[in-house]
Design an enzyme around this catalytic site. Structure first.
Site, PDB file in Angstrom:
ATOM      1  N   GLU A 293     -12.500   2.859   2.866  1.00  0.00           N
ATOM      2  CA  GLU A 293     -11.757   3.079   4.108  1.00  0.00           C
ATOM      3  C   GLU A 293     -12.126   4.456   4.645  1.00  0.00           C
ATOM      4  O   GLU A 293     -12.047   5.446   3.916  1.00  0.00           O
ATOM      5  CB  GLU A 293     -10.259   2.994   3.821  1.00  0.00           C
TER       6      GLU A 293
ATOM      7  N   GLU B 245       0.847  -1.190   0.000  1.00  0.00           N
ATOM      8  CA  GLU B 245       0.000   0.000   0.000  1.00  0.00           C
ATOM      9  C   GLU B 245       0.884   1.244   0.000  1.00  0.00           C
ATOM     10  O   GLU B 245       1.745   1.411   0.867  1.00  0.00           O
ATOM     11  CB  GLU B 245      -0.933   0.037   1.208  1.00  0.00           C
TER      12      GLU B 245
END
Ligand code: MN
Length: 289
Positions: free
Chosen positions: A243, A149
């Site tokens: 998210e 990520e």
């Protein structure tokens, strides 16, 4: 309908992963209509893995696990003991993901989540590469995929852009290491929302959708149309996970690491339903034009 499996991060619902919290998280993820739950492993000492796996299977949900490291257990350190603690945390977390029934383990697997007071050293980068080579072999033997990520400069000094991440993945050199883009971080570091997607292309393996302030999708200023157009252009069919963080749901560790000081929403289930609708519409629209 969406061709991408759609996921939601567990911190939309609860800050920890005790059995009671896992029941609530799994029930609310399924009730909101998602395919996948993303579980951060920051609270794994309180996680009952077998119990959670049973609840996930009963709810028909897929599972992806994520985490960042800590400054005391950091594979980008120059200190061999700190690197070794980070490596143990990664291998243990990979095993938990596998035991939960997951095939994807992603996040800031290469450093602590926090502001570094210095640039990454060449020795530190070599430690990241060596550790993640070993982790990729462990993952390969389990039939699993690792995600890198890409996080912003205030949360890591290892990879801040898609170009950084591709270089790191090249140096790790294993096909089961994929790139994970997050629109919240892209907004801070990248030129725009389409170039990084095209640069990564078929090496994109996971996506986080978050607003510029990490609140309700559409309530900020991110150019989601450009991002979803780019995903459609590269024919990305992998997971897309929402998210969002608010001081309404607190993890004693992760919320502080991510600097979650503001109340951006109170009702996680409402937020999750709204986000699913937003992402489904964006994906359908991008594929229709
Ligand atoms: Mn993210």
């Amino acid at each position: 309908m969406s061709q991408n499996p759609l996921g939601v991060h567990a911190l939309v619902f609860a800050g920890g992963t005790t059995p009671d919290e896992m029941s609530l998280i799994i029930d609310q993820t399924a009730a909101a209509g998602y395919d996948i739950l993303e579980l951060s492993l920051h609270d794994s000492p309180n996680l009952d893995v077998a119990d959670a796996r049973g609840k996930l299977e009963a709810a028909g949900l897929g599972i992806v696990c994520s985490r960042g490291l800590a400054f005391t257990a950091d594979v980008s350190s120059d200190d061999a003991e700190v690197v070794a603690r980070g490596a143990r945390l990664l291998h243990d977390s990979l095993q938990i993901t596998h035991d939960l029934g997951g095939t994807h383990f992603t996040g800031a697997l290469y450093s602590a989540l926090g502001k570094y007071g210095h640039a990454l050293s060449s020795a530190g980068r070599a430690n990241v590469v060596a550790t993640l080579k070993d982790l990729a072999v462990d993952a390969q033997e389990k039939g699993m995929t690792l995600g890198l990520e890409i996080c912003n400069r205030y949360e890591t000094n290892v990879i801040n852009t898609a170009a950084d991440a591709l270089r790191l993945a090249d140096d790790i050199g294993h096909d089961n290491v994929v790139i994970h883009l997050d629109t919240y971080h892209m907004n801070i570091e990248e030129d725009d929302f389409s170039r990084p997607v095209r640069l990564v292309g078929d090496r994109l393996g996971y996506v986080h959708i978050g607003e510029n302030h990490r609140g309700f999708l559409g309530s900020g200023h991110l150019d989601f149309a450009s991002f979803f157009h780019a995903l459609a252009d590269i024919d990305y069919t992998g997971p897309v996970t929402f998210e969002s963080f608010s001081s309404a749901v607190v993890s004693p560790t992760l919320s502080n690491d991510l600097a979650i000081w503001r109340n951006l929403w109170n009702d996680g289930p409402e937020l999750a339903r709204h986000a699913l609708s937003f992402m489904t519409n964006q994906i359908a629209t991008a594929r229709a034009v």
